[in-house]
Write an enzyme that holds these catalytic residues in place. Sequence first.
Site, PDB file in Angstrom:
ATOM      1  CG  ASN A   9      73.695  62.717  36.800  1.00 33.14           C
ATOM      2  OD1 ASN A   9      73.939  63.173  37.917  1.00 33.14           O
ATOM      3  ND2 ASN A   9      74.616  62.107  36.064  1.00 33.14           N
ATOM      4  CE  LYS A  11      76.344  64.382  33.836  1.00 37.49           C
ATOM      5  NZ  LYS A  11      77.092  64.292  32.571  1.00 37.49           N
ATOM      6  CD  GLU A  96      80.174  62.948  33.761  1.00 38.14           C
ATOM      7  OE1 GLU A  96      79.842  63.574  32.745  1.00 38.14           O
ATOM      8  OE2 GLU A  96      79.569  63.050  34.855  1.00 38.14           O
ATOM      9  CD  GLU A 161      74.341  58.464  30.829  1.00 35.53           C
ATOM     10  OE1 GLU A 161      73.691  59.509  30.761  1.00 35.53           O
ATOM     11  OE2 GLU A 161      75.265  58.300  31.639  1.00 35.53           O
ATOM     12  N   GLY A 167      77.406  65.004  27.287  1.00 32.96           N
ATOM     13  CA  GLY A 167      77.858  66.379  27.421  1.00 32.96           C
ATOM     14  C   GLY A 167      78.420  66.991  26.157  1.00 32.96           C
ATOM     15  CB  SER A 206      73.584  64.883  24.010  1.00 35.61           C
ATOM     16  OG  SER A 206      74.922  65.205  24.336  1.00 35.61           O
TER      17      SER A 206
END
Length: 246
Positions: A9, A11, A96, A161, A167, A206
């Site tokens: 991903n 992002k 997110e 997740e 992150g 992570s």
Amino acid sequence: MSRQIIVGNWKMNGTTRDSRELVQALLDKVDANGPEVVVCPPFTQLALLNQALAPSPIGLGAQDCHKDVSGAHTGDIAPPMLTELGVSHVILGHSERRQEHGELDETVREKAVAASKAGLTPIVCIGETEDQRESGDHFDTLGWQVKGSLPDGFNGIVAYEPIWAIGTGRAATTDEIAETMTFLRQELVRQFGEAGKNIKILYGGSVNDKNAASILSLADVAGALVGGASLKADAFLSIIAAASAA
């Protein structure tokens, strides 16, 4: 262990030059005998990377889609627009998106239905906050997310997740992941019956080249949804190498 899937991903990262260089580095190393690999760049790079990836074993994914096939939805992308660009997978309900765009379980479920109808494989993300885990509410949270975000007859992929690990550099421990994977498998079977035994569950949060092997070796972990490490060719290739191609 069945063939695992590693999803990158990107992002909101990836200029044309960066995307070309990263994909070329992957094309030089990834072959059809390894685990399934999918990269999910920004919308702006889908057409470019479709051309680069079309003759390769690397799949192309998107980071979101709308629930409608067309209409007055400024800035959104319809599922058929993605399939037209050679996209095979789409990430839905990422934390997110839920936090920054106010997406609810119902929204995610509607998108998953639309994605499947367009021939896309939805990768539906679920995960708890740090407060929910520390208070012991994490399993209730995940159970409700599974119920609310996955439509009847769901034939896609679930990505667990933990929000507190995205992150932050702080991945969940292998014990935490194993315990959660067992719960999620039981929950999928409870809600979907026998079909729930075959829904793939990925871990994300992570994941990097140092912890990938230990995470991917856990029961019921069918692969990984990789964020920042997917932007670094060497790190992403190491994660791919740690996955099972059985």
